[in-house]
Scaffold this active site. Structure first.
Site, PDB file in Angstrom:
ATOM      1  N   CYS A   1      49.603  49.405  53.183  1.00 21.84           N
ATOM      2  CA  CYS A   1      50.455  49.424  54.340  1.00 21.84           C
ATOM      3  C   CYS A   1      50.145  47.924  54.669  1.00 21.84           C
ATOM      4  CB  CYS A   1      50.196  50.210  55.597  1.00 21.84           C
ATOM      5  SG  CYS A   1      50.638  51.738  55.050  1.00 21.84           S
TER       6      CYS A   1
ATOM      7  N   THR B   1      40.055  22.562  34.732  1.00 18.56           N
ATOM      8  CA  THR B   1      38.566  22.093  34.991  1.00 18.56           C
ATOM      9  C   THR B   1      37.691  23.343  35.437  1.00 18.56           C
ATOM     10  OG1 THR B   1      39.267  20.093  35.564  1.00 18.56           O
ATOM     11  CG2 THR B   1      36.932  20.741  36.317  1.00 18.56           C
TER      12      THR B   1
ATOM     13  N   HIS C   1      33.105  38.222  43.147  1.00 15.59           N
ATOM     14  CA  HIS C   1      32.993  38.412  44.683  1.00 15.59           C
ATOM     15  C   HIS C   1      32.919  40.076  44.965  1.00 15.59           C
ATOM     16  CE1 HIS C   1      37.174  40.111  45.776  1.00 15.59           C
ATOM     17  NE2 HIS C   1      37.582  39.520  44.619  1.00 15.59           N
TER      18      HIS C   1
ATOM     19  N   SER D   1      34.655  40.336  38.184  1.00 10.56           N
ATOM     20  CA  SER D   1      34.905  39.520  39.082  1.00 10.56           C
ATOM     21  C   SER D   1      33.616  39.326  40.409  1.00 10.56           C
ATOM     22  CB  SER D   1      36.233  39.942  40.104  1.00 10.56           C
ATOM     23  OG  SER D   1      36.572  38.944  41.197  1.00 10.56           O
TER      24      SER D   1
ATOM     25  N   ASN E   1      39.240  51.341  42.197  1.00 14.30           N
ATOM     26  CA  ASN E   1      38.861  50.777  43.313  1.00 14.30           C
ATOM     27  C   ASN E   1      39.144  51.508  44.590  1.00 14.30           C
ATOM     28  OD1 ASN E   1      41.600  50.074  42.066  1.00 14.30           O
ATOM     29  ND2 ASN E   1      41.787  49.251  43.876  1.00 14.30           N
TER      30      ASN E   1
ATOM     31  N   GLN F   1      35.324  46.961  39.528  1.00 13.82           N
ATOM     32  CA  GLN F   1      34.497  47.666  40.380  1.00 13.82           C
ATOM     33  C   GLN F   1      33.297  48.310  39.988  1.00 13.82           C
ATOM     34  OE1 GLN F   1      35.075  48.871  43.707  1.00 13.82           O
ATOM     35  NE2 GLN F   1      36.542  47.474  43.654  1.00 13.82           N
TER      36      GLN F   1
ATOM     37  N   GLY G   1      39.397  38.647  39.031  1.00 15.55           N
ATOM     38  CA  GLY G   1      39.786  40.046  38.283  1.00 15.55           C
ATOM     39  C   GLY G   1      41.052  40.214  37.959  1.00 15.55           C
ATOM     40  N   THR G   2      42.024  39.325  38.633  1.00 18.88           N
ATOM     41  CA  THR G   2      43.448  39.571  38.664  1.00 18.88           C
ATOM     42  C   THR G   2      43.872  38.773  37.387  1.00 18.88           C
ATOM     43  OG1 THR G   2      43.757  39.890  41.264  1.00 18.88           O
ATOM     44  CG2 THR G   2      45.722  39.011  39.739  1.00 18.88           C
TER      45      THR G   2
HETATM   46  C1  LIG Z   1      39.209  43.713  43.163  1.00 21.37           C
HETATM   47  C2  LIG Z   1      39.862  44.206  41.739  1.00 21.37           C
HETATM   48  C3  LIG Z   1      40.756  43.476  40.826  1.00 21.37           C
HETATM   49  C4  LIG Z   1      41.081  42.064  41.510  1.00 21.37           C
HETATM   50  O1  LIG Z   1      39.839  41.142  41.378  1.00 21.37           O
HETATM   51  P1  LIG Z   1      40.165  39.609  42.167  1.00 21.37           P
HETATM   52  O2  LIG Z   1      39.084  38.735  41.621  1.00 21.37           O
HETATM   53  O3  LIG Z   1      40.128  40.134  43.597  1.00 21.37           O
HETATM   54  O4  LIG Z   1      41.462  39.029  41.738  1.00 21.37           O
HETATM   55  C5  LIG Z   1      41.089  43.986  40.024  1.00 21.37           C
HETATM   56  N1  LIG Z   1      40.712  45.067  39.647  1.00 21.37           N
HETATM   57  C6  LIG Z   1      40.089  45.938  40.297  1.00 21.37           C
HETATM   58  C7  LIG Z   1      39.548  47.449  40.082  1.00 21.37           C
HETATM   59  C8  LIG Z   1      39.565  45.554  41.481  1.00 21.37           C
HETATM   60  O5  LIG Z   1      38.799  46.186  42.432  1.00 21.37           O
END
Ligand SMILES: *Cc1c(COP(=O)(O)O)cnc(C)c1O
Length: 399
Positions: A325, A237, A201, A199, A151, A179, A71-72
């Site tokens: 935090c 890759t 995961h 993403s 999120n 999300q 996602g990042t």
């Molecule tokens: C978790 C999240 C991301 C980041 O995704 P990663 O795969 O962990 O880098 C980006 N945007 C939202 C809204 C998320 O919940």
């Protein structure tokens, strides 16, 4: 002690069926998709199949799917890639004030590069104020990015209205659907968006793999340069087992989406109902209805979010605090602050995020523990007013 996981918005376990699909691609089918031999062709076939599957599931073309590290990276690429490609047309970008740090931090970097960014304001429920966003648009606005669902507080954004508005003006519209994917149905044609990220995961796929959807015809810049992978747009890759797993995880999530969303929403509603009835001085953050099925975010007055998180952890219950935090800073969450939650309350915020592997027994157990912990922490808190009774209320019989 049973461990209870209420942090599905942070990450999820890989589904056993997903893992089984992935395993051969770590061992006997280990080829590099770039290789000109049978091992390579085997890997190419797997990557092509994953791309086709994902495209079909979100109503895109395979050529519009780019595999990334998550996602990042997808968020970074969408924002930076569009900004760089469109800079001769205009240097004004709009992103919501409640975007994920992957967007906010990237926007701040672009400001340093000379771009102008408007952080679109949200209402008390965390929903983007569409009228204010629209009035922020200028001649040189080239990009609008608003997440599908937040999120931290789970609020759903008015994506359909905003994407239609942006696209009618030739402004690129991007939504971070990290999300939402797997939990809601994702369809890039309805509402029609120019770019979208997710993403694996977050929906029981592996970590470190994601997608950026880019509508065909839209040219964006690259952020990772290298080989000719991903149609020469993203070198490196391909993580073959991960993309295979992501496709299977998305397929399963979409197949089971309605059933799971309804089940998770029932758990969440029971949790929210009990917390609001049985614990005084608690505020539900986010939109009361327009929210993700699995999210419950509360501010507990006169309680420190971090202390609450640690006490819940000791009781075997995994949650997330609403502040940053955890990263070492004591900054309250930018999302809660943008919603106008006072700093003191923002510090007492906890996110509970549920998944299909949770049960009603876990929800009830967590509320019971939460009640004891809140009373204990308030008893220790110098902020708790002496004229208030430090009490919680009994569970209702009908439950
Ligand atoms: C978790 C999240 C991301 C980041 O995704 P990663 O795969 O962990 O880098 C980006 N945007 C939202 C809204 C998320 O919940």
């Amino acid at each position: 002690m049973e461990r209870i996981y209420f942090d599905h918005a942070a990450t999820t376990a890989v589904d056993g069926r997903v893992l089984q699909k992935m395993l051969p691609y770590f061992t006997e089918k280990f080829g590099n998709p770039n290789s000109q031999h049978a091992f390579g062709r085997e890997a190419v076939a797997a990557v092509d199949e994953a791309r086709d599957e994902i495209a079909k599931l979100i109503h895109a073309k395979p050529s519009e799917i780019y595999f990334t590290s998550g996602g990042t990276e997808s968020d970074n690429w969408a924002l930076r890639g569009a900004a760089h490609a469109l800079k001769n047309r205009g240097k004004h970008l709009i992103v919501s004030a409640v975007e994920h740090p992957a967007m906010i931090a990237t926007a701040k970097e672009l400001i340093k590069e000379g771009f102008d960014v408007t952080f679109a304001e949200v209402d008390e429920y965390g929903r983007v104020d569409t009228e204010r966003l629209k009035s922020a648009v200028r001649e040189d606005t080239v990009f609008i990015g608003v997440m599908t669902a937040n999120n931290e507080v789970g609020t759903l954004q008015p994506i359909a209205e905003l994407s239609a508005f942006a696209r009618a003006r030739g402004i690129v519209f991007f939504t971070d659907a990290v999300q939402a994917a797997g939990i809601m149905k994702i369809d890039v044609t309805s509402p029609a968006v120019d770019m979208l990220s997710f993403s694996a995961h977050k929906f029981n796929g592996p970590k470190g793999v994601g997608v950026l959807y880019v509508r065909s015809g839209l040219r964006i810049g690259k952020i990772i340069t290298g080989g000719h992978q991903e149609r020469s747009m993203r070198g490196g890759t391909t993580n073959v087992p991960a993309v295979v797993g992501m496709a299977e995880a998305l397929r399963l999530a979409q197949e089971e989406q309605e059933k799971n969303a309804a089940y998770i929403a029932r758990l969440r509603d029971r949790f929210i109902g009990r917390v609001l009835r049985e614990i005084p001085y608690v505020k539900l953050n986010g939109h009361p209805q327009e929210r993700l099925p699995g999210n419950a975010n509360f501010s507990f007055r006169y309680v420190e979010g971090e202390s609450l998180l640690f006490s819940l952890d000791l009781a075997g219950i995994a949650v997330s605090s609403g502040s940053a935090c955890s990263s070492g800073s004591l900054e309250p969450s930018h999302v809660l602050l943008a919603m106008g939650v006072p700093e003191g309350l923002a510090h007492g915020s906890i996110r509970f995020s549920f998944g299909a592997d949770n049960t009603q027994e876990q929800v009830d157990y967590a509320v019971d523990r939460l009640k004891e912990i809140v009373v204990k922490l308030r008893a220790l808190s110098p902020l708790f007013p002496k004229d208030l009774k430090n009490e919680v209320y009994p569970k209702r019989k009908e439950e």
